[in-house]
Motif scaffolding. Structure first.
Motif, PDB file in Angstrom:
ATOM      1  N   GLU A 111       0.904  -1.043  -0.091  1.00  0.00           N
ATOM      2  CA  GLU A 111       0.151   0.167   0.058  1.00  0.00           C
ATOM      3  C   GLU A 111       0.789   1.454  -0.151  1.00  0.00           C
ATOM      4  O   GLU A 111       0.557   2.285  -0.792  1.00  0.00           O
ATOM      5  N   VAL A 112       2.103   1.207   0.893  1.00  0.00           N
ATOM      6  CA  VAL A 112       2.886   2.515   0.804  1.00  0.00           C
ATOM      7  C   VAL A 112       3.364   2.546  -0.523  1.00  0.00           C
ATOM      8  O   VAL A 112       3.675   3.694  -1.078  1.00  0.00           O
ATOM      9  N   ALA A 113       3.981   1.391  -1.023  1.00  0.00           N
ATOM     10  CA  ALA A 113       4.534   1.422  -2.400  1.00  0.00           C
ATOM     11  C   ALA A 113       3.705   2.120  -3.278  1.00  0.00           C
ATOM     12  O   ALA A 113       4.095   2.745  -4.179  1.00  0.00           O
ATOM     13  N   ALA A 150       3.765  12.385  -0.463  1.00  0.00           N
ATOM     14  CA  ALA A 150       4.668  12.514   0.436  1.00  0.00           C
ATOM     15  C   ALA A 150       4.485  11.659   1.453  1.00  0.00           C
ATOM     16  O   ALA A 150       3.272  11.081   1.957  1.00  0.00           O
ATOM     17  N   ASN A 151       5.416  11.756   2.604  1.00  0.00           N
ATOM     18  CA  ASN A 151       5.136  10.746   3.705  1.00  0.00           C
ATOM     19  C   ASN A 151       3.888  11.060   4.484  1.00  0.00           C
ATOM     20  O   ASN A 151       3.206  10.399   4.915  1.00  0.00           O
ATOM     21  N   LYS A 152       3.506  12.547   4.826  1.00  0.00           N
ATOM     22  CA  LYS A 152       2.375  12.893   5.550  1.00  0.00           C
ATOM     23  C   LYS A 152       1.198  12.521   4.894  1.00  0.00           C
ATOM     24  O   LYS A 152       0.113  12.186   5.355  1.00  0.00           O
ATOM     25  N   VAL A 153       1.143  12.585   3.433  1.00  0.00           N
ATOM     26  CA  VAL A 153      -0.014  12.094   2.777  1.00  0.00           C
ATOM     27  C   VAL A 153      -0.128  10.806   2.794  1.00  0.00           C
ATOM     28  O   VAL A 153      -1.318  10.337   3.030  1.00  0.00           O
ATOM     29  N   ILE A 154       0.902   9.800   2.743  1.00  0.00           N
ATOM     30  CA  ILE A 154       0.643   8.539   2.967  1.00  0.00           C
ATOM     31  C   ILE A 154       0.136   8.152   4.336  1.00  0.00           C
ATOM     32  O   ILE A 154      -0.809   7.524   4.309  1.00  0.00           O
ATOM     33  N   ALA A 155       0.762   8.855   5.406  1.00  0.00           N
ATOM     34  CA  ALA A 155       0.462   8.687   6.774  1.00  0.00           C
ATOM     35  C   ALA A 155      -1.162   9.034   6.789  1.00  0.00           C
ATOM     36  O   ALA A 155      -1.936   8.162   7.573  1.00  0.00           O
ATOM     37  N   ALA A 156      -1.709  10.049   6.337  1.00  0.00           N
ATOM     38  CA  ALA A 156      -3.050  10.405   6.314  1.00  0.00           C
ATOM     39  C   ALA A 156      -3.739   9.578   5.896  1.00  0.00           C
ATOM     40  O   ALA A 156      -4.944   9.209   6.282  1.00  0.00           O
ATOM     41  N   LEU A 191      -3.488   6.302   4.952  1.00  0.00           N
ATOM     42  CA  LEU A 191      -3.436   5.042   5.486  1.00  0.00           C
ATOM     43  C   LEU A 191      -3.733   4.983   6.878  1.00  0.00           C
ATOM     44  O   LEU A 191      -3.801   3.901   7.552  1.00  0.00           O
ATOM     45  N   GLY A 192      -3.858   6.097   7.588  1.00  0.00           N
ATOM     46  CA  GLY A 192      -4.164   6.287   8.931  1.00  0.00           C
ATOM     47  C   GLY A 192      -3.048   5.716   9.964  1.00  0.00           C
ATOM     48  O   GLY A 192      -3.390   5.012  10.973  1.00  0.00           O
ATOM     49  N   ILE A 193      -1.844   5.979   9.423  1.00  0.00           N
ATOM     50  CA  ILE A 193      -0.671   5.426  10.270  1.00  0.00           C
ATOM     51  C   ILE A 193       0.317   6.530  10.650  1.00  0.00           C
ATOM     52  O   ILE A 193       0.120   7.644  10.008  1.00  0.00           O
ATOM     53  N   GLY A 194       1.109   6.444  11.440  1.00  0.00           N
ATOM     54  CA  GLY A 194       2.051   7.560  11.630  1.00  0.00           C
ATOM     55  C   GLY A 194       3.179   7.795  10.663  1.00  0.00           C
ATOM     56  O   GLY A 194       3.508   6.955   9.936  1.00  0.00           O
ATOM     57  N   VAL A 195       3.678   9.121  10.716  1.00  0.00           N
ATOM     58  CA  VAL A 195       4.985   9.347   9.482  1.00  0.00           C
ATOM     59  C   VAL A 195       6.088   8.591   9.855  1.00  0.00           C
ATOM     60  O   VAL A 195       6.623   8.193   8.690  1.00  0.00           O
ATOM     61  N   VAL A 211       5.460   5.271   8.147  1.00  0.00           N
ATOM     62  CA  VAL A 211       5.694   5.328   6.931  1.00  0.00           C
ATOM     63  C   VAL A 211       7.006   5.460   6.418  1.00  0.00           C
ATOM     64  O   VAL A 211       7.345   4.445   5.384  1.00  0.00           O
ATOM     65  N   GLU A 212       7.858   6.176   7.240  1.00  0.00           N
ATOM     66  CA  GLU A 212       9.451   6.033   7.051  1.00  0.00           C
ATOM     67  C   GLU A 212       9.819   4.833   7.054  1.00  0.00           C
ATOM     68  O   GLU A 212      10.766   4.254   6.121  1.00  0.00           O
TER      69      GLU A 212
END
Length: 208
Positions: free
Chosen positions: A156-158, A166-172, A174-178, A181-182
């Motif tokens: 999903e992250v990929a 961006a990491n913040k967008v991915i986090a938001a 997927l409902g997970i922390g930045v 995501v990193e």
């Protein structure tokens, strides 16, 4: 037909399928003089009995033959999952048959007698198309195998990385922390053996 020097990469073969022995022999000689391997068959069923999807090359098939015509052979190859490019030849020029052959993916439809140079150009085009298709399929299979190493979350992250998020967008999304995501991003790149998102994009494109 010459044996391949490398068993892992079979030599491309020009399969000539025609019920006219004189035509078969003449085309085989022309192909071999051009430095290519040729294998002849007097009917489509004999060819299909011998044919393997792993064998690279192309097919030169007469339009009118016993048991199965050239267009039916083309259809049967497609049904079996074969992608060998087909060049249809005939002494009976028919516009409808030519259109059907080309729509089904034939490299060309040549009416006998045809120019030797034109015939060989079409053969080389067919072999190049086959080689390109095989490279694309190999790259896709490799990409799928590598991506299969990812966990569901990493995939999903990929996918979002490929979208340029961006990491913040991915986090938001997927409902997970930045930080999480990193960690996933690092795992994705590490598992796939790549270093950049650009490489990930190229790899991902092979699966589409």
């Amino acid at each position: 037909m010459n044996e391949s020097k490398d068993a892992a990469v079979p030599e491309p073969v020009v399969f000539i399928v025609d019920d006219d022995e004189a035509v078969r022999d003449a085309l085989a000689a022309l192909v071999e003089v051009a430095g290519l391997a040729a294998c002849t068959f007097d009917n489509p069923l004999a060819f299909l009995h011998r044919y393997s999807v792993d064998q690279p090359g192309c097919v030169v098939a007469d339009l009118r033959m016993p048991f199965m015509d050239g267009l039916e052979l083309q259809e049967e190859l497609a049904r079996r999952g074969g992608t060998l490019p087909v060049i249809v030849i005939t002494a009976h020029g028919q516009v409808g048959a030519a259109v059907a052959a080309l729509r089904a993916g034939a490299v060309d439809f040549l009416e006998k007698p045809f120019d030797d140079d034109i015939f060989l150009r079409r053969v080389h085009e067919a072999l190049q198309r086959d080689a390109r298709q095989r490279r694309d399929r190999s790259a896709a299979a490799d990409a799928l195998a590598r991506l299969a190493q990812l966990s569901a979350r990493e995939r999903e992250v990929a996918a979002l990385m490929v979208e340029g998020c961006a990491n913040k967008v991915i986090a938001a999304r997927l409902g997970i922390g930045v930080r999480t995501v990193e960690t996933h991003r690092a795992n994705v790149l590490n598992k796939l053996g790549i270093r950049t998102v650009a490489e990930l994009m190229r790899l991902w494109l092979h699966t589409e």
